[in-house]
Design a protein around this motif. Sequence first.
Motif, PDB file in Angstrom:
ATOM      1  N   PHE A 470      17.857  -7.661  -1.013  1.00  0.00           N
ATOM      2  CA  PHE A 470      17.338  -6.551  -0.227  1.00  0.00           C
ATOM      3  C   PHE A 470      15.939  -6.250  -0.764  1.00  0.00           C
ATOM      4  N   GLU A 471      14.953  -6.252   0.118  1.00  0.00           N
ATOM      5  CA  GLU A 471      13.566  -6.101  -0.289  1.00  0.00           C
ATOM      6  C   GLU A 471      12.874  -5.054   0.566  1.00  0.00           C
ATOM      7  N   CYS A 472      11.645  -4.705   0.186  1.00  0.00           N
ATOM      8  CA  CYS A 472      10.844  -3.804   0.999  1.00  0.00           C
ATOM      9  C   CYS A 472       9.365  -4.041   0.710  1.00  0.00           C
ATOM     10  N   ALA A 473       8.526  -3.624   1.641  1.00  0.00           N
ATOM     11  CA  ALA A 473       7.085  -3.794   1.484  1.00  0.00           C
ATOM     12  C   ALA A 473       6.373  -2.899   2.486  1.00  0.00           C
ATOM     13  N   THR A 474       5.057  -2.870   2.389  1.00  0.00           N
ATOM     14  CA  THR A 474       4.230  -2.140   3.352  1.00  0.00           C
ATOM     15  C   THR A 474       3.105  -3.035   3.830  1.00  0.00           C
ATOM     16  N   TYR A 475       2.997  -3.150   5.144  1.00  0.00           N
ATOM     17  CA  TYR A 475       1.923  -3.914   5.775  1.00  0.00           C
ATOM     18  C   TYR A 475       0.806  -2.940   6.129  1.00  0.00           C
ATOM     19  N   LEU A 476      -0.415  -3.283   5.742  1.00  0.00           N
ATOM     20  CA  LEU A 476      -1.580  -2.436   5.995  1.00  0.00           C
ATOM     21  C   LEU A 476      -2.553  -3.162   6.906  1.00  0.00           C
ATOM     22  N   TYR A 477      -3.107  -2.430   7.884  1.00  0.00           N
ATOM     23  CA  TYR A 477      -4.120  -2.993   8.769  1.00  0.00           C
ATOM     24  C   TYR A 477      -5.254  -1.980   8.914  1.00  0.00           C
ATOM     25  N   LYS A 478      -6.440  -2.407   8.531  1.00  0.00           N
ATOM     26  CA  LYS A 478      -7.646  -1.573   8.613  1.00  0.00           C
ATOM     27  C   LYS A 478      -7.523  -0.284   7.816  1.00  0.00           C
ATOM     28  N   ALA A 479      -6.780  -0.308   6.726  1.00  0.00           N
ATOM     29  CA  ALA A 479      -6.674   0.848   5.831  1.00  0.00           C
ATOM     30  C   ALA A 479      -7.705   0.717   4.715  1.00  0.00           C
ATOM     31  N   SER A 480      -8.240   1.839   4.254  1.00  0.00           N
ATOM     32  CA  SER A 480      -9.283   1.799   3.226  1.00  0.00           C
ATOM     33  C   SER A 480      -8.778   1.210   1.916  1.00  0.00           C
ATOM     34  N   ALA A 481      -7.475   1.315   1.669  1.00  0.00           N
ATOM     35  CA  ALA A 481      -6.911   0.788   0.418  1.00  0.00           C
ATOM     36  C   ALA A 481      -7.032  -0.732   0.330  1.00  0.00           C
ATOM     37  N   ILE A 482      -7.217  -1.402   1.446  1.00  0.00           N
ATOM     38  CA  ILE A 482      -7.294  -2.875   1.439  1.00  0.00           C
ATOM     39  C   ILE A 482      -8.477  -3.348   0.609  1.00  0.00           C
ATOM     40  N   SER A 483      -9.598  -2.627   0.669  1.00  0.00           N
ATOM     41  CA  SER A 483     -10.756  -3.009  -0.149  1.00  0.00           C
ATOM     42  C   SER A 483     -10.450  -2.866  -1.633  1.00  0.00           C
ATOM     43  N   HIS A 484      -9.615  -1.878  -1.989  1.00  0.00           N
ATOM     44  CA  HIS A 484      -9.221  -1.694  -3.392  1.00  0.00           C
ATOM     45  C   HIS A 484      -8.310  -2.843  -3.837  1.00  0.00           C
ATOM     46  N   ILE A 485      -7.454  -3.291  -2.945  1.00  0.00           N
ATOM     47  CA  ILE A 485      -6.554  -4.409  -3.258  1.00  0.00           C
ATOM     48  C   ILE A 485      -7.356  -5.677  -3.495  1.00  0.00           C
ATOM     49  N   GLU A 486      -8.336  -5.919  -2.617  1.00  0.00           N
ATOM     50  CA  GLU A 486      -9.171  -7.116  -2.777  1.00  0.00           C
ATOM     51  C   GLU A 486      -9.992  -7.051  -4.059  1.00  0.00           C
ATOM     52  N   ASP A 488      -9.177  -5.501  -6.813  1.00  0.00           N
ATOM     53  CA  ASP A 488      -8.241  -5.761  -7.913  1.00  0.00           C
ATOM     54  C   ASP A 488      -7.924  -7.253  -8.015  1.00  0.00           C
ATOM     55  N   PHE A 489      -7.777  -7.907  -6.862  1.00  0.00           N
ATOM     56  CA  PHE A 489      -7.516  -9.345  -6.874  1.00  0.00           C
ATOM     57  C   PHE A 489      -8.660 -10.081  -7.571  1.00  0.00           C
ATOM     58  N   GLN A 490      -9.893  -9.722  -7.231  1.00  0.00           N
ATOM     59  CA  GLN A 490     -11.049 -10.398  -7.816  1.00  0.00           C
ATOM     60  C   GLN A 490     -11.142 -10.141  -9.319  1.00  0.00           C
ATOM     61  N   GLU A 491     -10.808  -8.929  -9.736  1.00  0.00           N
ATOM     62  CA  GLU A 491     -10.821  -8.615 -11.170  1.00  0.00           C
ATOM     63  C   GLU A 491      -9.740  -9.395 -11.912  1.00  0.00           C
TER      64      GLU A 491
END
Length: 525
Positions: A470-486, A488-491
């Motif tokens: 049993f799993e869960c997640a959140t899909y984001l589209y055009k949310a400002s948090a996406i830039s923060h995720i990217e 963090d990925f680069q860091e």
Amino acid sequence: MKEKSKLQTRKLLDKGRRSLLRGIFSRTTVIAILLILQVLFLMSAFSWFQQYQSYFRAVEIILEIFAVLYLVNSEMDALSRITWLLLIMITPLLGVLFLIYTKLDWGYRGLKARLSDLTTLSQPYLPENTIVVNELKKEHSTTYNLVKYFRRTRDGFPVYTGTKVTYFPSGEAKFAELKKQLLQAKKYIFLEYFIIDEGLMWGEILAILEQKVNEGVEVRVMYDGMIEFSTLSFDYTKRLATLGIKAKAFSSISPFISTYYNYRDHRKIVVIDGEVAFTGGVNLADEYINHIERFGHWKDTAIMLEGKAVDVFTILFLQMWSITDQNPDFQAYLGQHQKPIETDGYIIPYGDSPLDTDKIGENVYIDILNHAHDYVHIMTPYLILNSELEHAIRFAAERGVEVIIIMPGIPDKPVPYALAKTYYEPLIKAGVKIYEYTPGFVHAKVFVSDQIKAVVGTINLDYRSLYHHFECATYLYKASAISHIERDFQETLAKSQQVTLESLKKESLSTKITGHLVKTIAPLL
């Protein structure tokens, strides 16, 4: 001094003897012995049957034919079918009986029926917002098609606006904010976690929960029953009850063999007053906040939702809680959402269940890969891919999309790590870039694409997570948090080392052999 030393030694010996006796006569030991006895009984029965195999050879052949026909025509992925066919080829009768046993799934039919009923009951509380859906339709976005897919699934997860998203690039950041939000609870607190382990993190949270109970706040805690073998005692729910906390262990282990145990509650959910929710990879244990070190530095992620989209996590929690309880009053626990929240993109929280035919977690990942234009960046602790997901990753890279996967530099499990290595070469040859996080272990489950799409949740890239948990997640589209995720990925990428075809050749022979041998049973891991 000698007497004092002897006394200390005697105390240590007494403590050791008591620990040994508790271990011998514990529920864990009793269950393990009973399970072993059942396995021995099954093996003995099989050996007895083998004595008369010549009399039943025709029956065995018929069973094998039906098993092969079933596998060839089933909806299993190719690797799963190959695994079963190999097992039947090596041990025909035992393989066929094991296949029948797993497909009958004794022990979970009641669970499946109950969860189906709860899903039906919760449907009216997850209405589709036609205005939001039409906005997406006008954009001619592929996310609109994904929204239509979500509505076709058994749970019918809707798309939301009016929700604020906060991204946490570490367990420490999530822990700090979680404590603040828990202290603000006025009505109720729901916690659902795969792992809870006694230590600093859980100790501080538990102290807050006890305080909130004394203030009249309803507190419920749910954790996966498997951890009763590792981190918590079997009576832990009773111990929490003495504090006024309602608690449950999902699918506790009992002395009887059942495929029920294959389905674990891998979700991480916190809901506070129906207005705030957390999810992501972070469990409630000290390694997740790097208070203790297990596999180097522990890299994890989480998100917090505030607003309308929290309703999904409220309902997901109540569904799981109510499997062994009376029907919940969903409406009573949904948030009022009176606090004005400026729309920040489109948010789709969702759950994934092993008890239906909807492969939601896998399908969302494949959708992102298939519709990416510029890049798909992935963080995952495990890489055990079926043919469909592997093809989607390779095809995205082959058509010019930058696909980068960050894996652990220090693994937590050597066998799955060796297995993951077997996928590296074909992925790299297709153009996928694979990096390993040098400081330690990556436990994050993140997809981010083209600066407009992202997923943060609990879903790993392996069979257990995609099909058995049993799993869960959140899909984001055009949310400002996406830039923060990217960002963090680069860091994280800057702290990682790229895997090349040359570096793969330097892997130890034991790792290579282990990986290729285990790949034949990858769907079982």
